[in-house]
Design a protein around this motif. Structure first.
Motif, PDB file in Angstrom:
ATOM      1  N   GLY C 110       0.788  -1.265  -0.075  1.00  0.00           N
ATOM      2  CA  GLY C 110       0.126   0.092  -0.070  1.00  0.00           C
ATOM      3  C   GLY C 110       0.916   1.342  -0.040  1.00  0.00           C
ATOM      4  N   PHE C 111       0.430   2.219  -0.701  1.00  0.00           N
ATOM      5  CA  PHE C 111       1.199   3.385  -0.862  1.00  0.00           C
ATOM      6  C   PHE C 111       0.330   4.723  -1.172  1.00  0.00           C
ATOM      7  CE2 PHE C 111       4.720   6.049  -2.165  1.00  0.00           C
ATOM      8  CZ  PHE C 111       5.904   5.484  -2.048  1.00  0.00           C
ATOM      9  N   THR C 112       0.633   5.600  -0.290  1.00  0.00           N
ATOM     10  CA  THR C 112      -0.107   6.894  -0.339  1.00  0.00           C
ATOM     11  C   THR C 112       0.599   7.950  -1.286  1.00  0.00           C
ATOM     12  OG1 THR C 112      -0.676   6.766   1.926  1.00  0.00           O
ATOM     13  CG2 THR C 112      -0.625   9.072   0.840  1.00  0.00           C
ATOM     14  N   VAL C 113      -0.053   8.676  -2.251  1.00  0.00           N
ATOM     15  CA  VAL C 113      -0.113   9.632  -2.954  1.00  0.00           C
ATOM     16  C   VAL C 113      -0.704  11.047  -2.681  1.00  0.00           C
ATOM     17  CG1 VAL C 113       0.331  10.235  -5.510  1.00  0.00           C
ATOM     18  CG2 VAL C 113       1.134   8.132  -4.773  1.00  0.00           C
ATOM     19  N   TYR C 146      -4.993  10.330  -2.456  1.00  0.00           N
ATOM     20  CA  TYR C 146      -5.518  11.425  -1.600  1.00  0.00           C
ATOM     21  C   TYR C 146      -5.138  12.816  -1.979  1.00  0.00           C
ATOM     22  CZ  TYR C 146      -7.354   8.094   1.855  1.00  0.00           C
ATOM     23  OH  TYR C 146      -7.973   6.929   2.583  1.00  0.00           O
ATOM     24  N   PRO C 147      -5.503  13.593  -3.048  1.00  0.00           N
ATOM     25  CA  PRO C 147      -5.117  14.783  -3.262  1.00  0.00           C
ATOM     26  C   PRO C 147      -5.075  15.769  -2.132  1.00  0.00           C
ATOM     27  CG  PRO C 147      -6.361  13.899  -4.950  1.00  0.00           C
ATOM     28  CD  PRO C 147      -6.530  12.979  -3.993  1.00  0.00           C
ATOM     29  N   TYR C 163     -10.516  12.341 -10.478  1.00  0.00           N
ATOM     30  CA  TYR C 163      -9.193  12.395 -10.926  1.00  0.00           C
ATOM     31  C   TYR C 163      -8.165  11.326  -9.995  1.00  0.00           C
ATOM     32  CZ  TYR C 163      -5.343  15.032 -13.304  1.00  0.00           C
ATOM     33  OH  TYR C 163      -4.494  15.568 -13.850  1.00  0.00           O
ATOM     34  N   SER C 164      -8.596  11.156  -8.885  1.00  0.00           N
ATOM     35  CA  SER C 164      -7.973  10.235  -8.043  1.00  0.00           C
ATOM     36  C   SER C 164      -7.511   8.846  -8.326  1.00  0.00           C
ATOM     37  CB  SER C 164      -8.527  10.136  -6.606  1.00  0.00           C
ATOM     38  OG  SER C 164      -8.589  11.618  -5.938  1.00  0.00           O
ATOM     39  N   THR C 165      -8.966   8.339  -8.898  1.00  0.00           N
ATOM     40  CA  THR C 165      -8.888   6.915  -9.271  1.00  0.00           C
ATOM     41  C   THR C 165      -8.225   6.997 -10.743  1.00  0.00           C
ATOM     42  OG1 THR C 165     -10.920   7.258 -10.412  1.00  0.00           O
ATOM     43  CG2 THR C 165     -11.103   6.607  -8.267  1.00  0.00           C
ATOM     44  N   ARG C 166      -8.205   7.935 -11.632  1.00  0.00           N
ATOM     45  CA  ARG C 166      -7.582   7.951 -12.641  1.00  0.00           C
ATOM     46  C   ARG C 166      -6.095   7.774 -12.516  1.00  0.00           C
ATOM     47  NH1 ARG C 166      -9.524   6.489 -17.884  1.00  0.00           N
ATOM     48  NH2 ARG C 166      -7.668   6.905 -19.221  1.00  0.00           N
ATOM     49  N   LEU C 167      -5.483   8.609 -11.397  1.00  0.00           N
ATOM     50  CA  LEU C 167      -4.284   8.673 -11.214  1.00  0.00           C
ATOM     51  C   LEU C 167      -3.777   7.091 -10.934  1.00  0.00           C
ATOM     52  CD1 LEU C 167      -3.652  11.856  -9.006  1.00  0.00           C
ATOM     53  CD2 LEU C 167      -3.134  11.264 -11.608  1.00  0.00           C
ATOM     54  N   GLY C 168      -4.678   6.308 -10.046  1.00  0.00           N
ATOM     55  CA  GLY C 168      -4.240   5.005  -9.640  1.00  0.00           C
ATOM     56  C   GLY C 168      -4.089   4.091 -11.002  1.00  0.00           C
ATOM     57  N   LEU C 169      -4.889   4.178 -11.775  1.00  0.00           N
ATOM     58  CA  LEU C 169      -5.017   3.581 -13.250  1.00  0.00           C
ATOM     59  C   LEU C 169      -3.661   4.015 -14.002  1.00  0.00           C
ATOM     60  CD1 LEU C 169      -6.236   1.715 -15.275  1.00  0.00           C
ATOM     61  CD2 LEU C 169      -7.170   3.705 -16.135  1.00  0.00           C
ATOM     62  N   GLU C 170      -3.489   5.161 -14.117  1.00  0.00           N
ATOM     63  CA  GLU C 170      -2.316   5.609 -15.308  1.00  0.00           C
ATOM     64  C   GLU C 170      -1.350   5.203 -14.452  1.00  0.00           C
ATOM     65  OE1 GLU C 170      -2.421   7.976 -17.880  1.00  0.00           O
ATOM     66  OE2 GLU C 170      -4.738   8.061 -17.981  1.00  0.00           O
ATOM     67  N   LEU C 171      -1.014   5.292 -13.272  1.00  0.00           N
ATOM     68  CA  LEU C 171       0.266   5.021 -12.634  1.00  0.00           C
ATOM     69  C   LEU C 171       0.575   3.670 -12.252  1.00  0.00           C
ATOM     70  CD1 LEU C 171       0.713   8.276 -10.288  1.00  0.00           C
ATOM     71  CD2 LEU C 171       1.697   8.019 -12.500  1.00  0.00           C
ATOM     72  N   GLY C 172      -0.511   2.722 -12.394  1.00  0.00           N
ATOM     73  CA  GLY C 172       0.033   1.366 -12.216  1.00  0.00           C
ATOM     74  C   GLY C 172      -0.642   0.530 -10.993  1.00  0.00           C
ATOM     75  N   ALA C 173      -1.566   1.354 -10.430  1.00  0.00           N
ATOM     76  CA  ALA C 173      -2.081   0.641  -9.084  1.00  0.00           C
ATOM     77  C   ALA C 173      -3.245  -0.397  -9.625  1.00  0.00           C
ATOM     78  CB  ALA C 173      -2.936   1.701  -8.227  1.00  0.00           C
ATOM     79  N   VAL C 200     -11.548   1.142  -4.057  1.00  0.00           N
ATOM     80  CA  VAL C 200     -12.236   0.821  -2.655  1.00  0.00           C
ATOM     81  C   VAL C 200     -12.481   2.101  -1.933  1.00  0.00           C
ATOM     82  CG1 VAL C 200     -11.412  -1.629  -2.395  1.00  0.00           C
ATOM     83  CG2 VAL C 200      -9.998   0.588  -1.601  1.00  0.00           C
ATOM     84  N   MET C 201     -13.317   2.257  -1.183  1.00  0.00           N
ATOM     85  CA  MET C 201     -13.893   3.361  -0.642  1.00  0.00           C
ATOM     86  C   MET C 201     -12.926   3.418   0.712  1.00  0.00           C
ATOM     87  SD  MET C 201     -17.782   4.315   0.995  1.00  0.00           S
ATOM     88  CE  MET C 201     -17.481   4.385   2.724  1.00  0.00           C
ATOM     89  N   SER C 202     -12.663   4.568   1.167  1.00  0.00           N
ATOM     90  CA  SER C 202     -11.881   4.605   2.464  1.00  0.00           C
ATOM     91  C   SER C 202     -12.945   4.843   3.546  1.00  0.00           C
ATOM     92  CB  SER C 202     -11.217   5.968   2.606  1.00  0.00           C
ATOM     93  OG  SER C 202     -10.667   6.284   3.888  1.00  0.00           O
TER      94      SER C 202
END
Lengths: 274, 274, 274, 274, 274
Positions: C110-113, C146-147, C163-173, C200-202
């Motif tokens: 798990g990694f926070t961005v 988490y912007p 945008y947050s979920t898209r970042l996950g997709l584009e960056l490889g989560a 997943v929802m926080s």
């Protein structure tokens, strides 16, 4: 924390770490009360006392003096530290690699983390590297967990000390060294926050025998696993004498009164001993 | 400090290091009093004097000139250094790796640390890498321990110089080079703070024969282990002559008067020689 | 995202991640509602509930407690995190390497961005290294996306969460954890932006049973792939009870009413259940 | 400096380096006087002139064009450089590794150092790595030694240029490229400060034939070891013609008058030729 | 530039790169005109059109979707990129290593450089590492050369675009992607500055068919080697239709009128077609 990873620097699960990095952290001024202790030979000699479970020093002192004491003293390699000439936000230089410390014969590493400093993240990442390298070399890991820096008005509140011990647990220390938070209740809370990892109290600046032993006693009763002490031992005229008393309190469940008796030291406040 | 690690650059435990990195640190202006010394050949030639236990230079000069002198001169690789065009907080570039210095034939490394600078932590960590690499290559380690920068009003007080030598000991130098702290008592204190590690006095800017020898003599009497000197040798008309005098004072326990006699130099203040 | 890379931490493609890094991120204060949960043993015990597909902890807790639970709990190694003593622009220290996490037995990282932080670029590059190392060790990758920081006034608007979920997709989560954006429509949009990667929802701070289950239900109906929850489970008097309800909603397509029945919990707003 | 390390890029110990990194450093504007020279083929063709001992280009141009000229041209790999879009304190990106340059076929490397810039220390440390890697690959080392930045009001005073050449020597360059310091005396002093290492004059912006040759002649007479020139060659209508003149002055000890004759160029100030 | 290094992503020496990193760079808002394109499957499907010589995506999308299209689509790995949540001086995180990209199956890499940004030097050095690693893996190199940041008032002047293509050549790109500089003359100048390396025009934001084809046509006539386009394709209702027109203009030397005919698209300004 890994179970038993700290065995080399504990005795019955408890520690008395003789810290001697004051020449770097504070400078020669700390040796003035007992000038003989400027000589590392004198301090390693003190470190052979049966109460002492490890001596914590910087690299230069370890490589020069430890070889002569390796049969009688356990080495805790204090990896980082900074002179008090430094005027910036709290930070600590990494002066020693784990690989070199292992070669010199260390059984554990010590590492300072200043939570809340603007350098916290950098220090925690340096701790990560040291902690993981220590695991590879089967060395115990002691964190000096000292929140300070921007935003911390009082670094010894119960909340801050409880957070300090938790940082040790979460980041992978076997033993976390913290300041005494002012009361047994606060110490007990801090100990709980460390869960199965250990907590040792920092000895702080020199106080009288009864005061010092009383604080140590109350920390031990609150669940602490020992003491990491420098000035309160080596700045005394008779360092071995206070170690006799500390040994009684830490390892033999003695009362403060019994410990003073062992030392042959007069109580300064006899009424408080009842 | 590791016992005997400095043997290649000492003689009977004492050193006279001829430092010649002024072209980098100060620029060509330092060669004006004796223009021939802009030529490294001249300085290596001076370095063949029997008083000199090592010559300290930067990489470019070592790789070009040392091969021709390797049988007569011992090389101390000064690894870091910065031009005085630099206007920032005191700092020093690492110009040379230990691996390359060992290949060129160095027997020891030299490294500047500016305690108290905003770059202290970075410099100390660079020193760590150099010191540990030096241990792997069996090279001696000399620290130029020069507190300066933000927060230091006077970098040559007795307290600062005592702290300087202690930094050398704690961080792992075999020999620490410091400025003369102004009195034999202060020098003696600084020497004590270095414990078993060695202390050499920095030669500083050019002074007259008697003054210079008197300061060196008082430093030696206070327990110093020698001298690291540049300008006070190579800026003279006759560098070899002052080396004769320094050899007498440092290695032969001569008085200043005897040393001046060896040199054939007239005292400037004869009364002070009694 | 790599198909099936998250299998070890999902069940029928869905996840319920029990997050327990609050001791680092928030400090001991988060354990006050249920003091027993300061003890990692209690939380790993909760983690053996059949609803839980993975427990997310920091290195120190994993190395100390995971070995005793490795047959019953799946480990998600939360690699970065920072204390709330930190006063700077949002950032997160990398406390754990993938190599060590794999040795300890993790099945995913798990990694926070913090997108939008002045440290975004540094964090994203640290994520890159962790993500690629995870691929080499066949570990799943979960991004806490988490912007926050300079320029973000409201970090939970629908646009920001999408945008947050898209970042996950584009960056490889493989799975991206985001805050609930306030409505099913916004959640659905965010899920679409993640394409084939999971969302997943926080869990957020503690709310009452019906409220919490209703939010989870609406997220699942909007296409979310599960929940990552800490306080909303372990701060309750009966963490296992709410897990019964969550299991029903997440894995068994139960209605909120059915889930409350499973839990034996009274609705606080019965009218809303129709 | 290592004796003979620069042999591949010298002829009888002297060099004429054709520098062609202006497209990066200044942009397309430098090709306007002679538009054909925007095409690297034209410049490599000029580089086949017998006067030219090396052509200095950036990586992209070398990998594209050098293979076709490797039998006729000697490649000097200019490793760092920055566009003039950069608005910060003087600095230079390292665009090319020594390893790659060696594979492409370079015989020497070129590296800019801005002494006095706030980036001086960083640049000097990058130079260290490049210089030591060059030694491993047996490549010559040329330093563009150009003090500039905070604190330098005039970067071409005699003192600054003398310091520039000394930096080249101390830091390990075989050849140091400096601006012409304004007089033969100053050039001679700068050459002396470089000791056995070599000094080449920078060609600068375009001037008329007689002026340019006169400056080069006076630099050579003052002891310089050649010229590194770009615009003053490729911005002319007939670059080969000026190379004829430069060859006469640099390698054949011709007078300016003789060189102009070789070129078939009229003197602009005949009186000055006597 | 290395001759033929870009062959995998060109056809008859020309390219039409379908760029699809907008989800990272701009966020979900770019998918609103054609919501289906939020799904990478739809875009890879578009990428199978015979006009497309490569599809440029970030790591997360490549690892998830490329395997299903590897026989029909050529992968250009866009290695860096940053969200528009970032408020700092222009910069771009390196999200993907060349080694990983090669494993995923990329035939070329794409890398953004913001000349003139305060991060220019850092970005150019990251480009160096990526470019040299690409050479080792025989991958083509495409630079997105977009000057912006402090000091650039207008990033699309002819001078800036000419400088942009030159940076691509000097630093080692095989193909440089630049904005259209506003006129055929300016485009022709920029193409000349790239010498033998290639130049492709950036597609920019969505415009009408005739306008877009006309600009592409004039760029091709001015010597450009193709187009890199995202929004101007995927934001249309019929992305395949515009690709038919682009194929005609770029690869078949069709006029704009002929291309519109191929597309079955009505001219918006018929008079301009004569």
């Amino acid at each position: 924390m890994i179970p038993h990873a700290d065995e080399a620097i504990t005795r019955d699960g408890k520690s008395l770490i003789l810290a001697y990095d004051h020449g770097l952290e504070h400078g020669p001024v700390d040796f003035e009360p007992n000038p003989a202790t400027a000589d590392p030979d004198r301090v390693f000699e003190i470190g052979t006392h049966s109460a002492v479970t490890a001596v914590a020093v910087q690299k230069g002192i370890a490589e020069a003096y430890y070889p002569a004491y390796e049969d009688e003293v356990t080495l805790l390699a204090k990896l980082n530290g900074t002179s008090n000439l430094w005027m910036g936000e709290p930070n600590s230089a990494v002066n020693w690699t784990v690989e070199n410390a292992a070669e010199v014969g260390a059984d554990a590493i010590g590492f300072t983390v200043y939570g809340g400093s603007n350098h916290e993240i950098e220090m925690v990442e340096e701790f990560r590297d040291a902690q993981e390298a220590a695991r590879e070399h089967d060395l115990g890991v002691v964190m000096w967990s000292y929140p300070r820096g921007q935003g911390l008005k009082n670094a010894t509140t119960p909340d801050t000390i409880a957070y300090s011990t938790r940082l040790g647990l979460e980041l992978g220390a076997d033993i976390t060294k913290v300041k005494y938070p002012g009361s047994p209740e606060a110490m007990s809370h801090a100990v709980n926050m460390a869960a199965d990892s250990k907590v040792v109290m920092s000895g702080g600046s020199k106080t009288d025998d009864q005061d010092f032993l009383s604080t140590v006693k109350s920390a031990m009763d609150a669940g602490a696993d020992g003491l990491a002490v420098g000035r309160n031992v080596f700045q005394r005229d008779n360092p071995e004498q206070i170690l006799d008393g500390l040994e009684a309190v830490i390892f033999e469940e003695a009362s403060v009164k019994e410990a003073l008796d062992v030392m042959g030291s007069e109580p300064t406040d006899p009424a408080a001993l009842d």
